[in-house]
Design a protein around this motif. Structure first.
Motif, mmCIF file in Angstrom:
data_model
loop_
_atom_site.group_PDB
_atom_site.id
_atom_site.type_symbol
_atom_site.label_atom_id
_atom_site.label_comp_id
_atom_site.label_asym_id
_atom_site.label_seq_id
_atom_site.Cartn_x
_atom_site.Cartn_y
_atom_site.Cartn_z
ATOM 1 N N PHE A 156 0.922 -1.120 -0.284
ATOM 2 C CA PHE A 156 -0.028 -0.042 -0.085
ATOM 3 C C PHE A 156 0.688 1.228 -0.053
ATOM 4 O O PHE A 156 0.267 2.231 -0.710
ATOM 5 N N ARG A 157 1.849 1.258 0.889
ATOM 6 C CA ARG A 157 2.652 2.548 0.803
ATOM 7 C C ARG A 157 3.477 2.728 -0.361
ATOM 8 O O ARG A 157 4.212 1.696 -0.860
ATOM 9 N N ALA A 158 3.566 4.044 -0.757
ATOM 10 C CA ALA A 158 4.468 4.340 -2.018
ATOM 11 C C ALA A 158 5.945 4.130 -1.661
ATOM 12 O O ALA A 158 6.383 4.440 -0.759
ATOM 13 N N ALA A 159 6.594 3.282 -2.705
ATOM 14 C CA ALA A 159 8.002 3.065 -2.545
ATOM 15 C C ALA A 159 8.214 1.877 -1.455
ATOM 16 O O ALA A 159 9.562 1.678 -1.366
ATOM 17 N N ALA A 160 7.362 1.385 -0.728
ATOM 18 C CA ALA A 160 7.921 0.375 0.287
ATOM 19 C C ALA A 160 8.248 -0.782 -0.412
ATOM 20 O O ALA A 160 9.615 -1.296 0.000
ATOM 21 N N ILE A 161 7.826 -1.230 -1.698
ATOM 22 C CA ILE A 161 8.596 -2.471 -2.274
ATOM 23 C C ILE A 161 9.947 -2.010 -2.681
ATOM 24 O O ILE A 161 10.642 -2.804 -2.711
ATOM 25 N N GLU A 162 9.748 -0.734 -3.218
ATOM 26 C CA GLU A 162 11.261 -0.476 -3.907
ATOM 27 C C GLU A 162 12.334 -0.341 -2.592
ATOM 28 O O GLU A 162 13.491 -0.691 -2.758
ATOM 29 N N GLN A 163 12.025 0.026 -1.409
ATOM 30 C CA GLN A 163 12.772 0.117 -0.347
ATOM 31 C C GLN A 163 13.372 -1.068 0.082
ATOM 32 O O GLN A 163 14.577 -1.526 0.392
ATOM 33 N N LEU A 164 12.324 -2.273 0.195
ATOM 34 C CA LEU A 164 12.893 -3.363 0.754
ATOM 35 C C LEU A 164 13.613 -4.076 -0.254
ATOM 36 O O LEU A 164 14.379 -5.063 -0.205
ATOM 37 N N GLU A 165 13.389 -3.907 -1.741
ATOM 38 C CA GLU A 165 14.265 -4.492 -2.881
ATOM 39 C C GLU A 165 15.607 -4.011 -2.389
ATOM 40 O O GLU A 165 16.662 -4.570 -2.674
ATOM 41 N N VAL A 166 15.728 -2.384 -2.065
ATOM 42 C CA VAL A 166 17.245 -2.165 -1.931
ATOM 43 C C VAL A 166 17.926 -2.895 -0.857
ATOM 44 O O VAL A 166 19.096 -3.233 -0.966
ATOM 45 N N TRP A 167 17.100 -3.225 0.241
ATOM 46 C CA TRP A 167 17.684 -3.539 1.266
ATOM 47 C C TRP A 167 18.077 -5.327 1.015
ATOM 48 O O TRP A 167 18.913 -5.853 1.553
ATOM 49 N N ALA A 168 17.205 -5.800 0.345
ATOM 50 C CA ALA A 168 17.308 -7.185 -0.181
ATOM 51 C C ALA A 168 18.697 -7.433 -1.105
ATOM 52 O O ALA A 168 19.384 -8.383 -1.021
ATOM 53 N N GLN A 169 18.777 -6.330 -1.752
ATOM 54 C CA GLN A 169 20.262 -6.302 -2.473
ATOM 55 C C GLN A 169 21.468 -6.148 -1.642
ATOM 56 O O GLN A 169 22.337 -6.620 -2.088
ATOM 57 N N ARG A 170 21.200 -5.245 -0.544
ATOM 58 C CA ARG A 170 22.364 -5.073 0.559
ATOM 59 C C ARG A 170 22.715 -6.314 1.135
ATOM 60 O O ARG A 170 23.904 -6.604 1.281
ATOM 61 N N ALA A 171 21.624 -7.063 1.288
ATOM 62 C CA ALA A 171 22.015 -8.229 2.223
ATOM 63 C C ALA A 171 22.188 -9.395 1.294
ATOM 64 O O ALA A 171 22.366 -10.420 1.941
ATOM 65 N N ASP A 172 21.856 -9.337 -0.120
ATOM 66 C CA ASP A 172 22.387 -10.229 -1.067
ATOM 67 C C ASP A 172 21.207 -11.502 -0.780
ATOM 68 O O ASP A 172 21.704 -12.615 -0.707
#
Length: 318
Positions: A156-172
């Motif tokens: 629902f929140r704007a950019a929530a998916i994109e933010q989690l995607e960034v963290w997923a990439q950081r954590a590999d």
């Protein structure tokens, strides 16, 4: 994780914890030391001042009164408590309160998992550091040798998916996501389905964080939980509530609302490094009878720590 690697990580964690609690330590025990400096005995008037110190550190009214009542009983019994004794007694009381709601041995990230995939549902309002916490958890589990999958069920929140995607990439680690506005429960179901097919150890599902006063959010969280339970019996195995330690008593209010509606199994307190009111850890654990599982003491991936009451009290009082 090898023994020596584990010891190295623990030493680093203790150093970061000491650093992260510096503001609280200076405010809490610094004021306590000023209160008793030069005195040979502590009386009832001093206990009133101690109550103010505890409250100003956001220990909370209920927990503060418990600590002061125990000290008053000791003063009444012994006639006085020496200034030298006071700090060690307070440390003992804090450790005792935390022990009542925390396991003797905290569950480290490399601990054996009873259920695989181990499913974690993460809840909390927007802005408390929920997405950041999930990324750090994923990193810590990966660091401990476990495979991890994330699910972006905050649609629902704007950019929530994109933010989690960034963290997923950081954590590999891989991420399961749908389009913005999709059914969150469907995302959670697909995350668990993928976790089974991929054979991952840990699946962590993010959820929406709209205002906790809205009944619709709590209904949605209940639906996500039910759907996960249909895909994997007993899931989610953990429901972690993320709270921002820097907002003090507002975190208490958020905890009260969430625990009324969601079966929270553990707490995560973030941003402890940015506040002088780390006493909230003590009060919130004691009031809600829910263990604090993780604490955040910085911005780096390594700065999410398993909560260890002994290390916490040691860092708070050194």
């Amino acid at each position: 994780m090898a023994f020596f690697d584990r010891m190295k990580v623990k030493k680093q964690d203790q150093a970061r914890l000491d650093e992260g609690l510096a503001k609280t330590r200076t405010t809490f025990f610094g004021r306590l030391n000023r209160l008793v400096r030069g005195k040979h005995r502590i009386d009832e008037d001093d206990l009133d001042d101690l109550e103010e110190v505890l409250l100003s550190s956001d220990v909370g009214v209920k927990t503060t009164l418990e600590i002061v009542d125990r000290l008053q009983a000791r003063v009444a019994r012994d006639g006085y408590v020496s200034a030298d004794e006071l700090q060690s007694i307070i440390q003992s009381e804090i450790a005792g309160l935390l022990l009542a709601h925390s396991p003797e041995a905290p569950a480290e990230f490399d601990a054996l998992l009873v259920d695989v995939p181990h499913v974690i549902m993460v809840v909390g309002v927007n802005g408390v550091g929920k997405t950041t916490t999930i990324g750090k958890m994923a990193f810590r589990y990966r660091q401990a040798g476990k495979s991890v999958l994330l699910g972006a069920a905050d649609t629902f929140r704007a950019a929530a998916i994109e933010q989690l995607e960034v963290w997923a990439q950081r954590a590999d680690v891989p991420l399961i996501k749908h389009r913005h506005g999709a059914d969150p429960a469907a995302v959670a179901y697909d995350t668990l389905d993928s976790a089974i097919s991929r054979g991952v150890d840990v699946a962590i599902v993010d959820t929406a964080g709209r205002l906790h006063t809205k009944g619709g959010l709590m209904d949605e969280l209940s639906k996500i939980r039910r759907v996960m339970g249909r895909r994997i019996e007993g899931a989610p195995h953990e429901v972690l509530l993320v709270l921002d330690a820097s907002i003090g008593q507002n975190a208490m209010h958020q905890a009260r609302e969430f625990t009324r509606s969601v079966a929270v199994t553990g707490l995560v307190l973030t941003k402890l490094d940015g506040t002088a009111k780390g006493g909230i850890v003590i009060g919130i654990s004691n009031e809600f009878r829910i263990p604090v599982k993780y604490i955040g003491v910085g911005e780096r991936l390594e700065d999410l720590q398993v909560f260890d009451r002994r290390r916490f009290v040691a860092a708070l009082s050194k």
